[in-house]
Design a protein around this motif. Structure first.
Motif, PDB file in Angstrom:
ATOM      1  N   ALA A   1     -10.539   5.343  -5.594  1.00 33.55           N
ATOM      2  CA  ALA A   1     -11.411   6.087  -4.917  1.00 33.55           C
ATOM      3  C   ALA A   1     -12.865   6.144  -5.239  1.00 33.55           C
ATOM      4  CB  ALA A   1     -10.940   7.702  -5.049  1.00 33.55           C
TER       5      ALA A   1
ATOM      6  N   THR B   1      -1.508   4.658  -2.030  1.00 35.17           N
ATOM      7  CA  THR B   1      -2.954   4.817  -2.448  1.00 35.17           C
ATOM      8  C   THR B   1      -3.738   4.004  -1.566  1.00 35.17           C
ATOM      9  OG1 THR B   1      -2.429   5.453  -4.800  1.00 35.17           O
ATOM     10  CG2 THR B   1      -4.440   4.554  -4.257  1.00 35.17           C
TER      11      THR B   1
ATOM     12  N   LEU C   1      -3.961   5.411   2.047  1.00 33.76           N
ATOM     13  CA  LEU C   1      -4.692   6.591   2.091  1.00 33.76           C
ATOM     14  C   LEU C   1      -6.125   6.525   1.761  1.00 33.76           C
ATOM     15  CD1 LEU C   1      -2.017   9.101   0.061  1.00 33.76           C
ATOM     16  CD2 LEU C   1      -2.922   9.239   2.569  1.00 33.76           C
ATOM     17  N   GLU C   2      -6.451   5.563   0.938  1.00 34.34           N
ATOM     18  CA  GLU C   2      -7.794   5.367   0.668  1.00 34.34           C
ATOM     19  C   GLU C   2      -8.596   4.429   1.711  1.00 34.34           C
ATOM     20  OE1 GLU C   2      -8.084   4.144  -3.431  1.00 34.34           O
ATOM     21  OE2 GLU C   2      -7.817   6.031  -4.109  1.00 34.34           O
TER      22      GLU C   2
ATOM     23  N   PHE D   1      -7.690   7.716   4.983  1.00 33.37           N
ATOM     24  CA  PHE D   1      -7.718   9.206   4.696  1.00 33.37           C
ATOM     25  C   PHE D   1      -9.496   9.309   4.205  1.00 33.37           C
ATOM     26  CE2 PHE D   1      -7.593  13.079   2.025  1.00 33.37           C
ATOM     27  CZ  PHE D   1      -7.307  14.023   3.272  1.00 33.37           C
ATOM     28  N   ILE D   2      -9.768   8.801   3.156  1.00 34.87           N
ATOM     29  CA  ILE D   2     -11.018   9.063   2.502  1.00 34.87           C
ATOM     30  C   ILE D   2     -12.262   8.803   3.576  1.00 34.87           C
ATOM     31  CG2 ILE D   2     -12.670   8.148   0.977  1.00 34.87           C
ATOM     32  CD1 ILE D   2     -10.429   8.012  -1.149  1.00 34.87           C
TER      33      ILE D   2
ATOM     34  N   THR E   1      -6.926  12.953  -2.547  1.00 31.22           N
ATOM     35  CA  THR E   1      -5.890  11.708  -2.091  1.00 31.22           C
ATOM     36  C   THR E   1      -5.137  11.278  -3.275  1.00 31.22           C
ATOM     37  OG1 THR E   1      -8.236  10.943  -1.101  1.00 31.22           O
ATOM     38  CG2 THR E   1      -6.451   9.182  -1.800  1.00 31.22           C
TER      39      THR E   1
ATOM     40  N   SER F   1      -1.177  10.774  -2.855  1.00 34.95           N
ATOM     41  CA  SER F   1      -0.548   9.471  -3.119  1.00 34.95           C
ATOM     42  C   SER F   1       0.857   9.600  -3.969  1.00 34.95           C
ATOM     43  CB  SER F   1      -1.381   8.646  -3.888  1.00 34.95           C
ATOM     44  OG  SER F   1      -2.464   8.335  -3.372  1.00 34.95           O
TER      45      SER F   1
END
Length: 465
Positions: free
Chosen positions: A279, A347, A350-351, A354-355, A241, A245
């Protein structure tokens, strides 16, 4: 969306990442003086007008010194001539700006009866006898405009000065200058290369040193995450991740036409750190939710509801803070702020997508894995001890914090504003060693240009002017 269609989410993220990664091919490391100064400052505007009229942006200096005697001898003057001719052939040089004792437009102006004789300051055929050389030395030192500019007052050193265009590649220019200097150095002759192109080239090289720092940051982040979760996926997922980013941030800025400078290069470490820190929060909430609910996708959804608003607010504030630098007058600082803002927003996206999507696709943590995540051999004892101390003596803790802040604030008055290039390098760096040698034995390496303009054509031909 994330829990229902995690494969689509992961696919879209990787597709966007590939598109932005392609933009990285346009990213070039480029350090220019114009990016380090306020764009609207009167001095900057004068420098821009000088560059527009004369093409001069970067001044390079090649200093020639002799260990014995002075530079007014056939051998040293021949070296100065070869250096001058070689510099004049370097791509990007402004030919009319090349100054040295042997430069074609450096003249001697002398009265000859009722006439004025204008000729080269140093003749093409330098005499070899001591008497003629003494006359030539006296002639050179009789011109105040040359002394301290292209020859030292004691004639033990000579300088070749040359201006280069703004788009001249500083590292190529510096390599060419160093190659010329290397050919002319010997046991009796010292030659140093200084000025703005070597300083900018050294800054380019130092900027490339960010790459090992990024790798070191990844190793540290991996170690911290392993201590926090004790699982491989909790280490790999945040690192992937964080890397995405950085790709998103740099890809967006590259697509917008931004350059890679020392300021924007360090943003990679900043974005990695922010992404890794966030994260930890979302993964920790996931493990807590899974411990409560016992179902993988339900834990993913619950962790998003708990931490999502907090992360959105935190990232929004951070991005707004860095984005405010877009109003800063110095282009390099402006680019840094915008790239950092893009990185933090990347970030956040994505967090929150994606995470959780990856976590939804992965198998639920086994009992042993969940137990390891809740057991920290290093952090737990330290944090428990700290908590007991704070709860036992809250007033003393506040007093100690106040004392620490007070002591730290005493150092504020020692902060100095120093934007000089030489302060950016270690004292033993080659560019600093050359700079110190030129400043000590010659005239210095800083350049001041004075622009004189008239309101009418040929105004400068007025004798009073």
């Amino acid at each position: 969306l994330v829990t229902r269609h995690p494969r689509w989410v992961v696919g879209v993220v990787f597709l966007v990442s590939l598109v932005l990664a392609r933009e990285l091919r346009h990213l070039r490391l480029e350090v220019r003086l114009s990016d380090e100064v306020p764009a609207g400052h009167p001095y900057t505007q004068i420098d821009d007008r000088l560059a527009e009229r004369l093409g001069a942006h970067q001044t390079a200096i090649v200093a020639v010194g002799v260990r014995d005697g002075d530079v007014v001898n056939p051998d040293t003057l021949a070296r100065v001539r070869r250096l001058t001719d070689g510099i004049g052939r370097i791509p990007g040089v402004v030919p009319s700006s090349v100054l040295s004792l042997t430069a074609p437009h450096v003249k001697a102006v002398e009265a000859d009866g009722d006439a004025v004789r204008v000729e080269a300051l140093v003749p093409a055929d330098v005499p070899g006898d001591a008497a003629s050389l003494a006359i030539l030395r006296e002639r050179i030192l009789s011109y105040p405009m040359y002394v301290g500019t292209i020859v030292t007052p004691d004639a033990r050193g000579a300088m070749i000065l040359a201006d280069f265009e703004n788009d001249a590649h500083t590292e190529a220019v510096t390599e060419a200058l160093e190659a010329l200097a290397a050919r002319e150095r010997d046991a009796a002759t010292e030659i140093w290369v200084g000025g703005q192109p070597p300083a900018l080239a050294a800054l380019n090289g130092a900027t490339r040193g960010i790459i090992p720092l990024v790798l070191l940051a990844l190793v540290v982040i991996a170690g911290v995450h392993y201590e926090a979760f004790r699982t491989a996926q909790a280490v790999i997922l945040p690192l992937v991740t964080a890397a995405l980013s950085v790709v998103w941030a740099m890809g967006i800025t590259a697509a917008l036409g931004f350059k890679l400078t020392p300021w924007t290069a360090i943003t990679a470490v900043l974005v990695l750190s922010v992404a890794a820190g966030h994260a930890v929060q979302i993964l920790k909430r996931y493990y807590e939710s899974y411990h409560e609910l016992g179902e993988n996708r339900a834990a993913v959804a619950a962790s998003l509801r708990r931490i999502g608003p907090v992360m959105a607010i935190a990232c929004g504030i951070a991005a707004a803070g860095f984005g405010s630098l877009a109003t800063f007058g110095i282009p390099a600082v402006r680019d840094f702020g915008l790239m950092a803002a893009f990185g933090i927003l990347s970030t956040l996206v994505l967090e929150l997508t994606f995470i959780p999507a990856c976590r939804a696709l992965l198998k639920a943590p086994r009992s042993a894995e969940a137990l390891r995540e809740r057991s920290h051999t290093l952090l737990d004892p330290a944090l428990d001890g700290l908590a007991r101390a704070v709860l036992a003596q809250p007033r003393a803790t506040i007093a100690l914090a106040a004392i620490a802040v007070t002591l730290a604030s005493l150092g504020i008055h020692r902060i100095e504003v120093n934007s000089a290039f030489r302060s950016w390098f270690d004292a033993d760096a080659p560019v600093i060693a050359a700079d110190n040698a030129i400043r000590a034995g010659f005239t210095g390496t800083s350049t001041i240009r004075v622009l004189i303009e008239g309101d009418e054509p040929d105004a400068l031909l007025d004798p009073q002017v």
